[in-house]
Write an enzyme that holds these catalytic residues in place. Sequence first.
Site, PDB file in Angstrom:
ATOM      1  CG  PHE A   1      -1.913  -1.134   1.184  1.00 45.56           C
ATOM      2  CD1 PHE A   1      -3.066  -1.050   0.421  1.00 45.56           C
ATOM      3  CD2 PHE A   1      -1.671  -2.293   1.890  1.00 45.56           C
ATOM      4  CE1 PHE A   1      -3.967  -2.099   0.368  1.00 45.56           C
ATOM      5  CE2 PHE A   1      -2.556  -3.355   1.854  1.00 45.56           C
ATOM      6  CZ  PHE A   1      -3.707  -3.256   1.091  1.00 45.56           C
ATOM      7  CB  CYS A   2      -0.111   4.696  -0.886  1.00 43.03           C
ATOM      8  SG  CYS A   2       0.579   6.343  -1.110  1.00 43.03           S
ATOM      9  N   PRO A   3       2.905   4.326   0.663  1.00 47.76           N
ATOM     10  CG  PRO A   3       4.837   5.437   1.461  1.00 47.76           C
ATOM     11  CD  PRO A   3       3.553   4.741   1.912  1.00 47.76           C
TER      12      PRO A   3
ATOM     13  CG  ASP B   1      -2.566   1.179  -2.956  1.00 47.80           C
ATOM     14  OD1 ASP B   1      -3.740   1.600  -3.007  1.00 47.80           O
ATOM     15  OD2 ASP B   1      -1.678   1.734  -2.286  1.00 47.80           O
TER      16      ASP B   1
END
Length: 88
Positions: free
Chosen positions: A26-28, A53
């Site tokens: 997931f981000c980042p 994501d």
Amino acid sequence: MNGNVTGNATFDTVTADIEVDASGLFCPEPVMLLHNRFRDMSTGDTLLMMATDPSTTRDVPKFCLFLGHELIAQDEQGGTYRYLLRKN
């Protein structure tokens, strides 16, 4: 899917030199993984990234825009996002 894709190349016409699976990240994390891999690539090399994501649909084109790399193609199938990039 996005107006930042360049040219007419597709996943079927360009073979990636490197494949990166960012599924489950997931981000980042997906963009951090991209940044680390691009550091070791030569100019002109291509990279295929798979991710799950949805924020990568925003982050990957921005990565290319800000760092001057080429987003050759992108798509989504069944919740998996694919990006084909070229290092400039």
